[in-house]
Design a protein around this motif. Structure first.
Motif, PDB file in Angstrom:
ATOM      1  N   GLY A 132       0.747  -1.211  -0.029  1.00 32.76           N
ATOM      2  CA  GLY A 132      -0.143   0.062  -0.071  1.00 32.76           C
ATOM      3  C   GLY A 132       0.833   1.375   0.006  1.00 32.76           C
TER       4      GLY A 132
ATOM      5  N   ALA B 291       1.826   3.661  -6.744  1.00 34.45           N
ATOM      6  CA  ALA B 291       2.234   5.024  -7.296  1.00 34.45           C
ATOM      7  C   ALA B 291       3.772   5.123  -7.324  1.00 34.45           C
TER       8      ALA B 291
ATOM      9  N   ASN C  98       8.413  11.398  -2.469  1.00 37.42           N
ATOM     10  CA  ASN C  98       7.226  10.196  -2.872  1.00 37.42           C
ATOM     11  C   ASN C  98       6.434  10.688  -3.989  1.00 37.42           C
TER      12      ASN C  98
ATOM     13  N   GLU D 272       4.936  15.638  -2.115  1.00 35.95           N
ATOM     14  CA  GLU D 272       5.086  16.221  -0.671  1.00 35.95           C
ATOM     15  C   GLU D 272       6.021  16.065   0.446  1.00 35.95           C
TER      16      GLU D 272
ATOM     17  N   LEU E 294       2.012   9.795   7.189  1.00 34.50           N
ATOM     18  CA  LEU E 294       1.472  11.079   7.257  1.00 34.50           C
ATOM     19  C   LEU E 294       0.101  11.120   8.032  1.00 34.50           C
TER      20      LEU E 294
ATOM     21  N   ALA F 159      -0.122  16.682   2.628  1.00 35.44           N
ATOM     22  CA  ALA F 159      -0.351  15.524   1.836  1.00 35.44           C
ATOM     23  C   ALA F 159      -1.736  16.087   0.789  1.00 35.44           C
TER      24      ALA F 159
HETATM   25  O1  CDP Z   1      -5.620  10.205   1.407  1.00 33.32           O
HETATM   26  P1  CDP Z   1      -4.562   9.065   1.364  1.00 33.32           P
HETATM   27  O2  CDP Z   1      -3.986   8.918   2.887  1.00 33.32           O
HETATM   28  O3  CDP Z   1      -5.075   7.753   0.720  1.00 33.32           O
HETATM   29  O4  CDP Z   1      -3.194   9.474   0.457  1.00 33.32           O
HETATM   30  P2  CDP Z   1      -2.765  11.047  -0.176  1.00 33.32           P
HETATM   31  O5  CDP Z   1      -2.817  11.974   0.849  1.00 33.32           O
HETATM   32  O6  CDP Z   1      -3.807  11.102  -1.180  1.00 33.32           O
HETATM   33  O7  CDP Z   1      -1.418  10.584  -0.589  1.00 33.32           O
HETATM   34  C1  CDP Z   1      -0.216  10.506   0.231  1.00 33.32           C
HETATM   35  C2  CDP Z   1       0.789   9.761  -0.419  1.00 33.32           C
HETATM   36  O8  CDP Z   1       0.354   8.296  -0.375  1.00 33.32           O
HETATM   37  C3  CDP Z   1       1.155  10.204  -1.677  1.00 33.32           C
HETATM   38  O9  CDP Z   1       2.066  10.886  -1.792  1.00 33.32           O
HETATM   39  C4  CDP Z   1       1.960   8.657  -2.199  1.00 33.32           C
HETATM   40  O10 CDP Z   1       3.029   8.780  -1.552  1.00 33.32           O
HETATM   41  C5  CDP Z   1       0.816   7.659  -1.501  1.00 33.32           C
HETATM   42  N1  CDP Z   1      -0.060   7.090  -2.304  1.00 33.32           N
HETATM   43  C6  CDP Z   1       0.273   5.951  -3.014  1.00 33.32           C
HETATM   44  O11 CDP Z   1       1.204   5.317  -3.011  1.00 33.32           O
HETATM   45  N2  CDP Z   1      -0.574   5.303  -3.873  1.00 33.32           N
HETATM   46  C7  CDP Z   1      -1.902   5.789  -4.113  1.00 33.32           C
HETATM   47  N3  CDP Z   1      -2.631   5.410  -5.007  1.00 33.32           N
HETATM   48  C8  CDP Z   1      -2.364   7.179  -3.566  1.00 33.32           C
HETATM   49  C9  CDP Z   1      -1.486   7.699  -2.740  1.00 33.32           C
END
Ligand code: CDP
Length: 570
Positions: A114, A164, A269, A273, A284, A417
């Motif tokens: 994840g 991602a 990442n 950010e 985060l 984030a």
């Molecule tokens: O809201 P959520 O905690 O799902 O994530 P976000 O704030 O949209 O994204 C934070 C970080 O999670 C991104 O910069 C990526 O490092 C990671 N991320 C990921 O690996 N794969 C995704 N589909 C979305 C986010």
């Protein structure tokens, strides 16, 4: 627990545990109890008599009240066998076949759990360079990015969320031109965001209209020169056409490198950010600002006492995540625990402004953003210092740029984030973005469509006896209130959407938050479809001159399958 239908749909789809037949085995409240218990238990590492039950209840309440949420992997995996809790990782890509394919494998392990991965491909030799062992020629950074992309595509089928990647190349790498345009074909590198690593020397050369040197990453010899303005214009054209590449200012990332002795920061990442050293990871979490208002004489004001308390609990929570985490690689665990970086940020900022009656695109709005983030940053650091008194400073503190000051538990405390999913769970605007549209369609995960209507607008229109289906239909069609003749000007001035906010206000808001953020700020500068390349170039220059660490732009309609759409569902 009060959550929206959309939030429940997202949680049920990917976050709640299921048995082998696919039946749900926990409730939404059960999820937050699982997370709270697992994270609070880390207190026992520092005090065997810690009152874990009370702390777990505090964490549980903070999440179920939607005052604070940790990043998605923590919600998905805490208290479960996988146990991987971080969203952000950076992996090194050294210039050898073995090391590159170790990187592919490590990225796959992270995606499976994840997390998202960022890489700098700047150390790879340029396309056409010789390969000593085989006598052949190197295929260059972009070709290897395609290998990572294919691996991500394969892992995506079985993982908890779509993997991602961030791919970064220094602007002085000899392959920079093919990198800048590598996503112009929309079928290429679909699992990557890309950013050009910009140097101060390059920006100076753009300003003075001079050429700059391309450097062989192996020998560090100059291999040629390019005209800086031409390269800048190619970046701008490509971003105007497709939204990519973004840019990041490498020297700025490194001027905030807390432990420069550990090497340079070369990558972030996936969403940009979180700058990290190779093998570092970071977890985060975001405070929901809408929930930190209180009514005073019939008007909303910031509830600073509640905010201070949430910041303290959130820092405690995020520091515990570092210990409760099950890391995908031993090296990541070792490096992460040397600096213990966390990234506390905010969400629901735009919704908060709506309740306060302050336009996003105003000096007052920007100033308030700065004041709130300054508070999160200052109190966040105090909380980290208090933790350091009990738990000790982060292990590299004595070699850090903070070594003369009071010990900190965490080398970085704050990050903004994007909150792509957290904002849906909390039912508020994401990160520090303006409301994208007051009624819109969101494409989430595997072509599921969600229709969103802004709750604050609904409440305000209802209060003022202005709510009607006809007005809502009009708003849904246009996304913005600006075209509605039935609504008063004073209301339209406050209820601005992302496209009503001019690009320069987007950048000013980002820059103001950046002033008070240790890491970086996730922000997309939205342009209308009719924006010109010159408009994009001006925003890049503004982001540079206002001290942003990078920037990402998006021109409406420039990419198929964009995540956010204005208009009705057919
Ligand atoms: O809201 P959520 O905690 O799902 O994530 P976000 O704030 O949209 O994204 C934070 C970080 O999670 C991104 O910069 C990526 O490092 C990671 N991320 C990921 O690996 N794969 C995704 N589909 C979305 C986010």
């Amino acid at each position: 627990m009060k959550i929206t239908k959309n939030a429940r749909a997202v949680l049920e789809r990917r976050y709640l545990t299921r048995d082998t037949h696919g039946q749900l085995t926990e409730t939404v409240e059960g999820l937050f109890r699982r997370v709270a218990d697992a994270i609070a238990a880390a207190d026992l590492n520092y005090n065997s008599a810690a009152d874990v039950l009370t702390t777990a209840d505090r964490f549980y309440n903070m999440m179920t009240e939607l005052d604070f949420l940790p990043n998605s992997p923590t919600l998905m995996n805490a208290g479960r066998p996988l146990g991987q809790l971080s969203a952000c990782f950076v992996l090194p890509i050294p210039d050898s076949m073995e090391a590159i394919f170790d990187g592919v494998k490590n990225a796959a392990l992270i995606h499976k759990s994840g997390g998202g991965t960022g890489f700098s491909f700047s150390r790879l030799r340029m396309q056409g360079a010789s390969v000593n062992s085989t006598g052949g020629v190197a295929s260059g950074p972009v070709s290897f990015m395609k290998v990572f992309n294919a691996a991500t595509e394969a892992v995506k089928q079985g993982g908890t969320r779509r993997g991602a990647n961030m791919g970064i190349l220094r602007v002085d790498h000899p392959d920079i031109m093919s990198f800048i345009t590598c996503k112009n074909d929309k079928n290429e590198l679909t699992n990557f965001n890309i950013s050009v690593g910009i140097t101060e020397a390059f920006m100076k050369a753009v300003e003075s209209g001079s050429p700059y040197n391309l450097i062989d990453p192996g020998t560090q010899e100059i291999t040629g020169q390019l005209d800086a303005k031409e390269v800048f214009d190619t970046i701008v054209t490509s971003a105007w056409q497709t939204g990519e590449p973004g840019i990041i200012f490498l020297d700025r990332l490194n001027s905030n490198n807390v432990v420069p002795g550990q090497g340079e920061i070369e990558a972030t990442n996936p969403c940009g950010e979180q700058p990290l050293l190779p093998y570092e990871s970071c977890n985060l979490g975001s405070i929901n600002l809408v929930n930190h208002l209180k009514l005073e004489n019939g008007c909303y004001v910031l509830d600073t006492d509640k905010l201070a308390k949430t910041i303290h609990d959130a820092v405690h929570f995020l520091d515990n995540v570092i210990d409760a985490n099950v890391y995908p690689l031993d090296e990541i665990e070792r490096v992460t625990k040397l600096t213990r970086k966390i990234g506390l940020g905010v969400m629901g900022f735009a919704d908060m402004l709506l309740k306060l009656g302050i336009p996003y695109n105003s000096h007052e709005g920007v100033a308030l953003g700065g004041r709130i983030m300054e508070m999160v940053n200052t109190i966040g650091h105090e909380a980290s210092m208090e933790l350091a008194e009990i738990r000790g400073a982060f292990p590299l503190f004595e070699e850090s740029i903070f070594k003369e000051g009071k010990p900190l538990r965490n080398a970085t405390v704050t990050t903004i984030a994007p909150n792509g999913t957290l904002s849906i769970i909390a039912g508020v605007s994401s990160g520090i973005e303006p409301v994208f549209a007051y009624a819109y369609i969101r494409n989430v995960m595997d072509n599921t469509h969600l229709i969103e209507i802004n709750e604050t607008l609904k409440a305000r229109l209802t209060d003022e006896n202005l709510y009607s289906d006809q007005i809502m239909e009009e708003v849904a069609e246009h996304g913005t209130l600006a075209d509605s003749s039935a609504l008063p000007e004073a209301l339209k001035k406050v209820f601005v959407c992302a496209h009503d906010v001019s690009p320069s206000w987007h950048v000013k808001m980002q820059a103001e938050f950046q002033k008070h953020t240790d890491n970086a700020v996730s922000k997309t500068v939205n342009f209308s479809n009719t924006a010109t390349k010159q408009d994009v170039a001006e925003v890049y220059q503004l982001a540079y001159s206002l001290g942003c660490k990078g920037t990402t732009i998006y021109r409406d309609g420039s990419r198929d399958g964009q995540v956010l759409n204005i208009g009705k569902v057919n």
